[in-house]
Design a protein around this motif. Sequence first.
Motif, PDB file in Angstrom:
ATOM      1  N   SER A 121       0.616  -1.089  -0.019  1.00  0.00           N
ATOM      2  CA  SER A 121      -0.050  -0.415  -0.201  1.00  0.00           C
ATOM      3  C   SER A 121       0.519   1.110   0.010  1.00  0.00           C
ATOM      4  O   SER A 121       0.610   2.320  -0.606  1.00  0.00           O
ATOM      5  CB  SER A 121      -1.109  -0.148   1.384  1.00  0.00           C
TER       6      SER A 121
ATOM      7  N   ILE B  19       3.555   1.517  -1.636  1.00  0.00           N
ATOM      8  CA  ILE B  19       3.973   1.348  -2.829  1.00  0.00           C
ATOM      9  C   ILE B  19       2.711   2.143  -3.663  1.00  0.00           C
ATOM     10  O   ILE B  19       3.486   3.109  -4.302  1.00  0.00           O
ATOM     11  CB  ILE B  19       4.595  -0.141  -3.884  1.00  0.00           C
ATOM     12  N   TYR B  20       1.389   1.814  -3.922  1.00  0.00           N
ATOM     13  CA  TYR B  20       0.755   2.168  -4.587  1.00  0.00           C
ATOM     14  C   TYR B  20       0.400   3.474  -4.066  1.00  0.00           C
ATOM     15  O   TYR B  20       0.364   4.218  -5.142  1.00  0.00           O
ATOM     16  CB  TYR B  20      -0.414   1.119  -4.216  1.00  0.00           C
ATOM     17  N   LEU B  21       0.503   3.739  -2.611  1.00  0.00           N
ATOM     18  CA  LEU B  21      -0.282   4.933  -2.488  1.00  0.00           C
ATOM     19  C   LEU B  21       0.913   6.038  -3.061  1.00  0.00           C
ATOM     20  O   LEU B  21       0.677   7.846  -3.443  1.00  0.00           O
ATOM     21  CB  LEU B  21      -0.407   5.610  -1.070  1.00  0.00           C
TER      22      LEU B  21
ATOM     23  N   TYR C 251       1.918   5.229  -7.613  1.00  0.00           N
ATOM     24  CA  TYR C 251       0.965   5.106  -8.822  1.00  0.00           C
ATOM     25  C   TYR C 251      -0.213   5.746  -8.806  1.00  0.00           C
ATOM     26  O   TYR C 251      -0.936   6.490  -9.114  1.00  0.00           O
ATOM     27  CB  TYR C 251       0.197   3.481  -8.380  1.00  0.00           C
TER      28      TYR C 251
ATOM     29  N   MET D 129      -7.193   8.174   0.731  1.00  0.00           N
ATOM     30  CA  MET D 129      -6.014   6.879   1.421  1.00  0.00           C
ATOM     31  C   MET D 129      -5.002   7.148   2.380  1.00  0.00           C
ATOM     32  O   MET D 129      -5.819   5.813   3.420  1.00  0.00           O
ATOM     33  CB  MET D 129      -5.901   6.232   0.105  1.00  0.00           C
TER      34      MET D 129
END
Lengths: 458, 404
Positions: free
Chosen positions: A250, A252-254, A257, A266
């Motif tokens: 999460s 990395i995604y936040l 991306y 989020m």
Amino acid sequence: MNSFALLFLVLGLGLIGWLTGRARAGRLIRAAPKRSHSRPGQHAAYVAMWTALPALLFLTVWSAISPALVRDAVLETPAAASLPSFGFQRDSILGEARMLADNPEAGAFNEEARAIAPVYGAAERRYSWIGSAATILLAFAGFAFAYSRVTPTFRARTRVERTVMLVLLIASLIAILTTLSIFVSLLIESARFFAVVPITDFLFGTHWSPQVISSTDPGESLGAVPLFWGTFFIGAVIAMIVAIPFGLMSAIYLTQYAAPRVRRWMKPILEVLAGVPTVVYGYFAALTVAPAIRDFAVMLGFQYASSESALAAGLVMGVMIIPFVSSMADDSIAAVPTAMRDGSFAMGATRSETIRRVLIPASLPGVVAGMLLAVSRAIGETMIVVMAASGAATITLNPFESATTVTKQIVDLLTGEAEFDSPKTLAAFALGLTLFVITFLLNIVALRVVKKYREAYE
Amino acid sequence: MQKRIRRRYAAERRFKFMGLAAVVLSAGFLAFLLVTMLSNGLAGFSRTEVALPIDFPAAKLDVTAKQLQNRGADLALAGAGLDEVVDKAATAAFGEQGIDIISDRAWTEVREALKSDPTLLSRKARIDVPVSQDVQNALDGGGKPAMRAIVSGMQAKGLFSNKFDFGFLTSADSTDPTNVGIWGALKGSLFTMLVTLLIAFPIGVLSAVYLEEYAPRNRWTDLIEVSINNLAAVPSIIFGLLGLAVFLSFLNLPRSASLVGGLTLALMIMPVIVIASRNAIKAVPPSIRDAALGVGASKVQVIFHHVLPLALPGILTGTIIGMARALGETAPLLMIGMRAFIAQPPEGLTDPATVLPVQIFLWSDQVSRGFVERTSAAIIVLLVFLLAMNALAIYLRNRFETRW
């Protein structure tokens, strides 16, 4: 006079001291503005300080020693001569006498207590009177001394500021004092425990059943290895299997991306996971997760699946830890300079290749430190395991079986009806010491990892 | 070549999907937790009542309407045997099982109704009284089959109604889930938080001021720093052990008291406050200090007149977050004996008390079905408090934080 009333009285006198000091200083300074050194407010603070501080100091010391003085005074009276000469019985009679003196309607077990209660009451009143008088006298003496020193040339500021600095220093020493008193109290109680139970039995014994402690060989049923294993299994294995992938991915995604808007929403939502009280997680684990996992295990063919499985506690704990891992990873990924990322993109790498080959290796020290802190947090976590894990100490690799942890056992040992000196209660302090030392070491190692291996970019 | 690029792009998509899945699953777990608590807990705020017909003139209660307006009304009604009257009315209205249908505290509801309307004494009336846990279970589709049959018969007649339970917010712990309330625990929490705030806030802020503004860099201040940072990471249960060993067995403070709980939690959140305050003080630019020193202010004046007011929003934010953590904490309070059954709200700091999270823990151990709803309802109250505190912290940060 009780000490609360006295406290407010002294504070009130301090306020009066402040006002009169200020008035006097203001008058004197107006008369001779050229020669004055300090501002009226500083003179006022000086007077208030002298009025309140010595009296408060005395009040603190007095409230600590006066119960002992009252006790001695009561014991010297003829009425107390018939009391048993020493030990618990006398203490309990005296305790009851004090209760009766405060509240004559209360019932008493010992008849002797009713006889000494008036004596006790008289002694208490006498000492309370002495204490109040001395406190007030001290306040007035301090006031008179400081008030007489208020002159335009008097350097009140220097003195007030030196006191302020002293107060600041004392406040910051309390942190050391707390650490020290944690360590010392755990050490003393553990030393008493290890005087009864050999330390090797405790650290390497594999049988834990504190309900029945044999008096000849107490170490035989107090081997803590099953607890250490359970703690490690639940906190460092199962919880981390949940928390590390979820937290890392999460983060990395936040950071890499997600659109800024998604990120803005989020990130706080995930952080709420860390803010939910652990007792809520524990309730959730016991009520919802554990039965579901037991049913699942039975479906898989485990006949004896426990409804207090290690998996239930570990899973919920893992979810609780996600934000810790994720925010540490977030910080250390954000600290990698953009030039490295852009360089990787320029070479034709995709985003995921950049993340896996460039960003993660560069931020590894921070990520690892975050994981260590998460482990330290997980093994110290109490309520989830108290509510969802079992009390049976077993060494098992099967996550559907029950396992117990150090924290769960500390709670179980200390919430029985046991007296303070039994090996059972002392064992809780030995477990606490072990837990303290392990989390302490994990924190130190985590800080060292960050300091030593963090590459200094820029 | 094309094939390889396709493969790399597929890996890229997989990776991105995994990240998205992690975020969604984590948030989903939070949502699941909240929904479970809400769906369980909302029922805990209400209670089922049954309309109980009572014929007061026939019951011949030995009280006058005048007595009901005096202060001794409770005693007079208890002395006149109101509880027996209510039990008889229940038997008359619902048959043999009548006494089991109404709650044990049903007669206190009748008492309140009489006190608010003394004219009831001279006529027949239908008063809504709470039902017993057995009936509640039967309504939820559990409990004994015999009771289920009775209840479904009564349900068909429309005797039951659902009302908001004010008793839950105003009474204390009890052994009967239809009677329990959280006020006792809430008051205990309030007292405990008061002690925590009064101890931790001044000491935390003052030591932060010392460390940021005065401390020379030497071995001693390094030691202070190291111990503060480590204290922030010490498991909370260790603070409970400290409280037990130092406050209870060494200083002989009263067991289960909110004073001891507050002291223990104060030690626990002090590092949080110190660290937040240090960051806030550090963020005040040196130019402010230099300007104040330049016009002749002394060091203490610079700190107390300029630095602290500017750092205050940050300090308060950190304090509120620390207090929220203390409010949700359970483990250390179990250690110092705050888990006793306490049916009276505490009157002072040294009275035996319990706090909201511990109350939740105690109720969660109860087997009775009714406690599940009550526990979840108490959790909702706790979460509302925590949410409010965090919202206040965020508001303070956004409203007053200055970017230099």
